[in-house]
Design an enzyme around this catalytic site. Sequence first.
Site, PDB file in Angstrom:
ATOM      1  N   ASP A  30       1.100  -7.870   4.067  1.00  0.00           N
ATOM      2  CA  ASP A  30       0.836  -8.609   2.830  1.00  0.00           C
ATOM      3  C   ASP A  30       0.225  -9.978   3.092  1.00  0.00           C
ATOM      4  OD1 ASP A  30       0.928  -9.614   0.247  1.00  0.00           O
ATOM      5  OD2 ASP A  30       3.036 -10.187   0.406  1.00  0.00           O
ATOM      6  N   ASP A  61      -5.669 -10.621  -1.686  1.00  0.00           N
ATOM      7  CA  ASP A  61      -4.262 -10.271  -1.529  1.00  0.00           C
ATOM      8  C   ASP A  61      -4.078  -8.773  -1.298  1.00  0.00           C
ATOM      9  OD1 ASP A  61      -1.560 -10.044  -1.566  1.00  0.00           O
ATOM     10  OD2 ASP A  61      -1.256 -10.882  -3.546  1.00  0.00           O
TER      11      ASP A  61
END
Length: 508
Positions: free
Chosen positions: A102, A289
């Site tokens: 992430d 992201d």
Amino acid sequence: MGTRSVALVLLAAVLLQTLLPPSAAEGLVRIALKKRPIDQNNRLATRLSGEEEERRQGLRGANSLGASGEGDIIALKNYMNAQYFGEIGVGTPVQKFTVIFDTGSSNLWVPSSKCYFSIACYFHSRYKSGQSSTYKKNGKPADIHYGTGAISGYFSEDSVTVGDLVVKNQEFIEATREPSLTFMVAKFDGILGLGFQEISVGNAVPVWYNMVKQGLISDPVFSFWFNRHADNGEGGEIVFGGMDRSHYKGNHTYVPVTQKGYWQFDMGDVLIGGKSTGFCAGGCAAIADSGTSLLAGPTAIITEINEKIGATGVVSQECKTVVSQYGQQILDLLLAETQPAKICSQVGLCTFDGTHGVSAGIQSVVDDEAGKSNGLGSDPMCSACEMAVVWMQNQLAQNKTQDLILNYINQLCDRLPSPMGESSVDCASLKSLPDIAFSIGGKKFAVKPEQYILKVGEGPAAQCISGFTALDIPPPRGPLWILGDVFMGAYHTVFDYGKQRVGFAQSA
């Protein structure tokens, strides 16, 4: 994740299983993963948007690498084109965990064997410190809060294996509580954050930092390739130390990181079918992201996009009320060249803080861990007014008549995203839908309908979901766009830690 309070949208559950043994090629380690059939019951785990917002994802294998020196390739699993996961190891001997890689958070956490009272922990692999010869006690408490719940536990230190790289003395969180239903149904065990240390809970040094510091890679760069063909068995890849030339076309367009924490950069105009929306003509902030499934942006422009692609959400009565009772007044003020930011305070629906209209209850999603901004926020009338101003500005710029503008705004009210952020689209309409483009580094990056529509199921039972979801972050941190997997699936993405920049090139 981490202290991340920006909403990360639509968290899907994904499983990763090792299929092939690692093989060395040009200094890289490959870990191939296989897919599992889609479990429709786990669609519950994909609903992390809007008022429930937050988190994560990762990627697969390659050949000719564009970077010199050593590198490491981690294979990723693709679930419904919504989430990507890979496998790591913790401890000696290695204890395996499936994690989301992430870029929107900075901590590593996995469930602990001492997690006794959270059902979620019993559905996932758990770290057993007593079985690792390289474990070091830390004990510092840690909490990470999400819109959908939280995890808590304490820090420990141990070796972390990523591909063939072994990161020594890595600080990570042993999660002893995972009360959220999301974690129970999700197929990942934990999360490996690749953001900057500035947003790391407990100021823990991220795994990526230690890879660089310990000399495990020669080039401080990592890159993502997402395979959007969910049915062919390959999820994608993350390459530590370089990039795979076979997975992109042409050259990357690079933009500098403007604020460390997330991989944040400046973005320009958003275009629908080649036409400017004007919303970000003066510039917007964006983050790349890998932990967000969809493409998130301000409700006003997401609603315009959903209107153009025929996405259906929930009718907002507040929005319609603003149009019927204040629409003409807002138009008159715009025509009188009143400063747009002051209009909603002048009609009495918002207060004015000196830079923009706000309601008394609105809090910044970035600055507040609660992060609850989706759709019409905490003050629906104020938020609806602010959206109406944006929409009317855009229509006036196109020289539309006042009657046409008011009718159009009413139609947009019908296209506001549902409370969960999900909007459906007619699967038969895909060929007629417009491209949606984003201006980055002076270049337009278009996302095509087949790239921004998520298709679930086959045949008559198939459902198509808009890849755009609403997220409102006020100035000075916003407006903020989150370019998640929908965008990164279309564009190979390079995170250049050495030069503090992000690069995009068309995926191959």
